[in-house]
Design a protein around this motif. Structure first.
Motif, PDB file in Angstrom:
ATOM      1  N   GLY A  51      24.485 -17.175  14.321  1.00  7.37           N
ATOM      2  CA  GLY A  51      24.118 -18.475  14.871  1.00  7.37           C
ATOM      3  C   GLY A  51      24.230 -19.580  13.847  1.00  7.37           C
ATOM      4  O   GLY A  51      24.240 -19.332  12.637  1.00  7.37           O
ATOM      5  N   VAL A  52      24.318 -20.803  14.344  1.00  7.49           N
ATOM      6  CA  VAL A  52      24.391 -21.998  13.500  1.00  7.49           C
ATOM      7  C   VAL A  52      23.361 -23.004  13.994  1.00  7.49           C
ATOM      8  O   VAL A  52      22.925 -22.955  15.143  1.00  7.49           O
ATOM      9  CB  VAL A  52      25.795 -22.637  13.517  1.00  7.49           C
ATOM     10  N   LEU A  53      22.989 -23.928  13.121  1.00  7.21           N
ATOM     11  CA  LEU A  53      22.084 -25.001  13.509  1.00  7.21           C
ATOM     12  C   LEU A  53      22.857 -26.125  14.177  1.00  7.21           C
ATOM     13  O   LEU A  53      23.915 -26.532  13.701  1.00  7.21           O
ATOM     14  CB  LEU A  53      21.352 -25.561  12.282  1.00  7.21           C
ATOM     15  N   ASP A  54      22.321 -26.628  15.260  1.00  9.39           N
ATOM     16  CA  ASP A  54      22.843 -27.837  15.895  1.00  9.39           C
ATOM     17  C   ASP A  54      21.645 -28.740  16.136  1.00  9.39           C
ATOM     18  O   ASP A  54      20.866 -28.512  17.056  1.00  9.39           O
ATOM     19  CB  ASP A  54      23.551 -27.508  17.211  1.00  9.39           C
ATOM     20  N   HIS A  55      21.494 -29.742  15.260  1.00 14.35           N
ATOM     21  CA  HIS A  55      20.291 -30.555  15.238  1.00 14.35           C
ATOM     22  C   HIS A  55      19.093 -29.624  15.016  1.00 14.35           C
ATOM     23  O   HIS A  55      19.052 -28.931  14.026  1.00 14.35           O
ATOM     24  CB  HIS A  55      20.181 -31.389  16.518  1.00 14.35           C
ATOM     25  N   ASP A  56      18.153 -29.560  15.926  1.00 14.50           N
ATOM     26  CA  ASP A  56      16.966 -28.737  15.696  1.00 14.50           C
ATOM     27  C   ASP A  56      17.010 -27.436  16.467  1.00 14.50           C
ATOM     28  O   ASP A  56      15.994 -26.736  16.570  1.00 14.50           O
ATOM     29  CB  ASP A  56      15.700 -29.516  16.092  1.00 14.50           C
ATOM     30  N   GLN A  57      18.162 -27.077  16.999  1.00 10.95           N
ATOM     31  CA  GLN A  57      18.286 -25.852  17.775  1.00 10.95           C
ATOM     32  C   GLN A  57      19.222 -24.867  17.112  1.00 10.95           C
ATOM     33  O   GLN A  57      20.115 -25.250  16.346  1.00 10.95           O
ATOM     34  CB  GLN A  57      18.782 -26.169  19.187  1.00 10.95           C
ATOM     35  N   LEU A  58      19.002 -23.597  17.425  1.00  9.67           N
ATOM     36  CA  LEU A  58      19.909 -22.551  16.992  1.00  9.67           C
ATOM     37  C   LEU A  58      20.888 -22.270  18.122  1.00  9.67           C
ATOM     38  O   LEU A  58      20.481 -22.073  19.273  1.00  9.67           O
ATOM     39  CB  LEU A  58      19.140 -21.274  16.655  1.00  9.67           C
ATOM     40  N   VAL A  59      22.172 -22.260  17.805  1.00  2.73           N
ATOM     41  CA  VAL A  59      23.206 -21.964  18.790  1.00  2.73           C
ATOM     42  C   VAL A  59      23.878 -20.657  18.402  1.00  2.73           C
ATOM     43  O   VAL A  59      24.365 -20.505  17.278  1.00  2.73           O
ATOM     44  CB  VAL A  59      24.258 -23.086  18.870  1.00  2.73           C
ATOM     45  N   CYS A  60      23.897 -19.712  19.317  1.00  7.06           N
ATOM     46  CA  CYS A  60      24.576 -18.438  19.086  1.00  7.06           C
ATOM     47  C   CYS A  60      26.075 -18.634  19.255  1.00  7.06           C
ATOM     48  O   CYS A  60      26.532 -19.154  20.268  1.00  7.06           O
ATOM     49  CB  CYS A  60      24.055 -17.399  20.082  1.00  7.06           C
ATOM     50  N   VAL A  61      26.865 -18.223  18.247  1.00 10.66           N
ATOM     51  CA  VAL A  61      28.314 -18.403  18.318  1.00 10.66           C
ATOM     52  C   VAL A  61      29.067 -17.082  18.420  1.00 10.66           C
ATOM     53  O   VAL A  61      30.264 -17.063  18.716  1.00 10.66           O
ATOM     54  CB  VAL A  61      28.844 -19.214  17.109  1.00 10.66           C
ATOM     55  N   ALA A  62      28.378 -15.969  18.160  1.00  7.89           N
ATOM     56  CA  ALA A  62      29.002 -14.644  18.297  1.00  7.89           C
ATOM     57  C   ALA A  62      27.888 -13.630  18.472  1.00  7.89           C
ATOM     58  O   ALA A  62      26.823 -13.754  17.862  1.00  7.89           O
ATOM     59  CB  ALA A  62      29.844 -14.302  17.071  1.00  7.89           C
ATOM     60  N   ALA A  63      28.120 -12.630  19.325  1.00  8.02           N
ATOM     61  CA  ALA A  63      27.076 -11.633  19.579  1.00  8.02           C
ATOM     62  C   ALA A  63      27.684 -10.343  20.100  1.00  8.02           C
ATOM     63  O   ALA A  63      28.716 -10.358  20.778  1.00  8.02           O
ATOM     64  CB  ALA A  63      26.057 -12.173  20.586  1.00  8.02           C
ATOM     65  N   VAL A  64      27.029  -9.243  19.776  1.00  7.45           N
ATOM     66  CA  VAL A  64      27.436  -7.921  20.246  1.00  7.45           C
ATOM     67  C   VAL A  64      26.174  -7.129  20.564  1.00  7.45           C
ATOM     68  O   VAL A  64      25.223  -7.137  19.779  1.00  7.45           O
ATOM     69  CB  VAL A  64      28.266  -7.153  19.196  1.00  7.45           C
ATOM     70  N   SER A  65      26.161  -6.453  21.697  1.00  7.87           N
ATOM     71  CA  SER A  65      25.044  -5.587  22.053  1.00  7.87           C
ATOM     72  C   SER A  65      25.569  -4.176  22.243  1.00  7.87           C
ATOM     73  O   SER A  65      26.398  -3.927  23.117  1.00  7.87           O
ATOM     74  CB  SER A  65      24.365  -6.074  23.338  1.00  7.87           C
ATOM     75  N   ALA A  66      25.097  -3.256  21.412  1.00  2.00           N
ATOM     76  CA  ALA A  66      25.597  -1.878  21.447  1.00  2.00           C
ATOM     77  C   ALA A  66      24.852  -1.067  22.493  1.00  2.00           C
ATOM     78  O   ALA A  66      24.150  -0.110  22.192  1.00  2.00           O
ATOM     79  CB  ALA A  66      25.450  -1.237  20.070  1.00  2.00           C
ATOM     80  N   GLY A  67      24.996  -1.485  23.745  1.00  4.72           N
ATOM     81  CA  GLY A  67      24.350  -0.764  24.829  1.00  4.72           C
ATOM     82  C   GLY A  67      22.876  -1.077  24.990  1.00  4.72           C
ATOM     83  O   GLY A  67      22.213  -0.538  25.862  1.00  4.72           O
ATOM     84  N   GLN A  68      22.343  -1.968  24.146  1.00  4.43           N
ATOM     85  CA  GLN A  68      20.927  -2.322  24.211  1.00  4.43           C
ATOM     86  C   GLN A  68      20.827  -3.799  24.582  1.00  4.43           C
ATOM     87  O   GLN A  68      21.135  -4.676  23.783  1.00  4.43           O
ATOM     88  CB  GLN A  68      20.236  -2.092  22.860  1.00  4.43           C
ATOM     89  N   LEU A  69      20.432  -4.092  25.813  1.00  9.22           N
ATOM     90  CA  LEU A  69      20.236  -5.480  26.221  1.00  9.22           C
ATOM     91  C   LEU A  69      18.851  -5.910  25.779  1.00  9.22           C
ATOM     92  O   LEU A  69      17.852  -5.691  26.468  1.00  9.22           O
ATOM     93  CB  LEU A  69      20.381  -5.630  27.738  1.00  9.22           C
ATOM     94  N   VAL A  70      18.784  -6.471  24.575  1.00  5.59           N
ATOM     95  CA  VAL A  70      17.500  -6.828  23.983  1.00  5.59           C
ATOM     96  C   VAL A  70      16.997  -8.157  24.538  1.00  5.59           C
ATOM     97  O   VAL A  70      15.823  -8.317  24.839  1.00  5.59           O
ATOM     98  CB  VAL A  70      17.614  -6.902  22.444  1.00  5.59           C
ATOM     99  N   SER A  71      17.907  -9.135  24.657  1.00  4.59           N
ATOM    100  CA  SER A  71      17.505 -10.467  25.089  1.00  4.59           C
ATOM    101  C   SER A  71      18.700 -11.211  25.658  1.00  4.59           C
ATOM    102  O   SER A  71      19.810 -11.120  25.127  1.00  4.59           O
ATOM    103  CB  SER A  71      16.927 -11.256  23.903  1.00  4.59           C
ATOM    104  N   VAL A  72      18.461 -11.978  26.709  1.00  8.02           N
ATOM    105  CA  VAL A  72      19.536 -12.793  27.286  1.00  8.02           C
ATOM    106  C   VAL A  72      19.866 -13.981  26.399  1.00  8.02           C
ATOM    107  O   VAL A  72      20.898 -14.634  26.583  1.00  8.02           O
ATOM    108  CB  VAL A  72      19.148 -13.287  28.694  1.00  8.02           C
ATOM    109  N   THR A  73      19.000 -14.293  25.433  1.00  7.71           N
ATOM    110  CA  THR A  73      19.282 -15.410  24.530  1.00  7.71           C
ATOM    111  C   THR A  73      20.326 -15.049  23.483  1.00  7.71           C
ATOM    112  O   THR A  73      20.855 -15.933  22.815  1.00  7.71           O
ATOM    113  CB  THR A  73      17.998 -15.876  23.811  1.00  7.71           C
ATOM    114  N   LEU A  74      20.627 -13.757  23.327  1.00 15.17           N
ATOM    115  CA  LEU A  74      21.602 -13.320  22.325  1.00 15.17           C
ATOM    116  C   LEU A  74      22.990 -13.262  22.953  1.00 15.17           C
ATOM    117  O   LEU A  74      23.635 -12.218  23.008  1.00 15.17           O
ATOM    118  CB  LEU A  74      21.202 -11.970  21.741  1.00 15.17           C
ATOM    119  N   GLN A  75      23.456 -14.412  23.421  1.00 16.01           N
ATOM    120  CA  GLN A  75      24.773 -14.543  24.028  1.00 16.01           C
ATOM    121  C   GLN A  75      25.443 -15.787  23.466  1.00 16.01           C
ATOM    122  O   GLN A  75      24.770 -16.803  23.230  1.00 16.01           O
ATOM    123  CB  GLN A  75      24.666 -14.662  25.553  1.00 16.01           C
ATOM    124  N   PRO A  76      26.759 -15.754  23.218  1.00 12.25           N
ATOM    125  CA  PRO A  76      27.442 -16.945  22.708  1.00 12.25           C
ATOM    126  C   PRO A  76      27.190 -18.157  23.593  1.00 12.25           C
ATOM    127  O   PRO A  76      27.286 -18.085  24.816  1.00 12.25           O
ATOM    128  CB  PRO A  76      28.917 -16.526  22.726  1.00 12.25           C
TER     129      PRO A  76
END
Length: 259
Positions: free
Chosen positions: A113-138
């Motif tokens: 992830g990278v900072l965009d102003h005061d928010q974190l933006v996910c730019v790349a993600a991989v889930s190895a069969g474990q859907l931990v959180s919907v927030t972990l998506q590009p």
């Protein structure tokens, strides 16, 4: 002839006001405000009602909006704007294959992830069969202060910028574990800075534990952060430090050499 300084500090005459306002109209729509009227768009953007109407009609004509029962909403075509970044930017392209290796070696989820102003933006993600959180998506955006990647990036800011951030940020109890005291948050960010990694325990979502490290370019500047996310029921914080940190640091070294 234009210079780099002209691009950083452009003259007003060089700015296309229509493009700026059109993007502002698009950005007005979010999860809480997915359908808006002309009057609501005008109020939220500061445009006149007539100007808001023209921008909405133009965006509808171009395919970025749909209009139904006097309400406007975004269409999937807007995703092309984000995809243009993900497909052209160097960081996601370099990070994605290494994230695959990290995630599948650990059997967990990993993201950059990278900072965009005061928010974190996910730019790349991989889930190895474990859907931990919907927030972990590009493309997803979350508050920086309550996430491992975000807190690691805040730790990399110059002290004056960090102080300004802590002054303006509004801390809310997203979960029962969320740090909502600014002094405690500053201390947590300071620990992340000194130890070179950070653990965040269920501050954004119950059951979500994350560990992050910074990613640096060839000049030694922090440009992103990388994390591993696990479900709290599968791994303790101590186990994360023992099992995940060595793997994170190994991929960190490889990515840093490429950035």
């Amino acid at each position: 002839m234009s210079t780099d300084d002209d691009l950083i500090q452009p003259a007003q005459r060089d700015l296309v006001a229509g493009l700026e306002k059109g993007l502002q109209v698009i950005a007005t729509f979010d999860q809480e405000r997915s359908r808006l009227s002309i009057a609501e768009v005008a109020e939220r953007t500061g445009l006149t009602r007539a100007a808001a109407r023209r921008y909405l009609i133009t965006l509808t004509h171009l395919g970025y909006m749909r209009h139904e029962n006097k309400l406007f909403s975004l269409t999937p075509m807007v995703l092309r704007l984000g995809q243009s970044y993900l497909h052209s930017a160097r960081l996601p392209r370099l990070a994605q294959p290494l994230l695959y290796r990290l995630a599948y070696a650990q059997g967990e989820a990993a993201s950059v992830g990278v900072l965009d102003h005061d928010q974190l933006v996910c730019v790349a993600a991989v889930s190895a069969g474990q859907l931990v959180s919907v927030t972990l998506q590009p493309g997803t955006r979350v508050p920086a202060w309550c996430t491992a990647n975000g807190r690691m990036l805040l730790a990399s800011l110059p002290q004056a910028q960090l102080d300004a951030y802590l002054e303006r940020v509004q801390l809310e109890p997203i979960t029962e574990y969320s740090i909502i005291d600014k002094k405690r948050l500053a201390e947590a960010i300071g620990r992340a800075r000194s130890q070179g990694y950070v653990l965040v325990d269920q501050e954004l979502e119950l059951g979500l534990r994350t560990m992050a490290v910074p990613l640096k370019n060839f000049r030694g500047e922090v440009v992103a952060a990388m994390n591993i996310s696990v479900h709290a029921g599968r791994m303790t914080l101590e186990q994360m430090t023992e099992r995940c940190l060595p793997a994170l640091l190994k991929i960190q070294v490889e990515l840093n050499a490429m950035l």
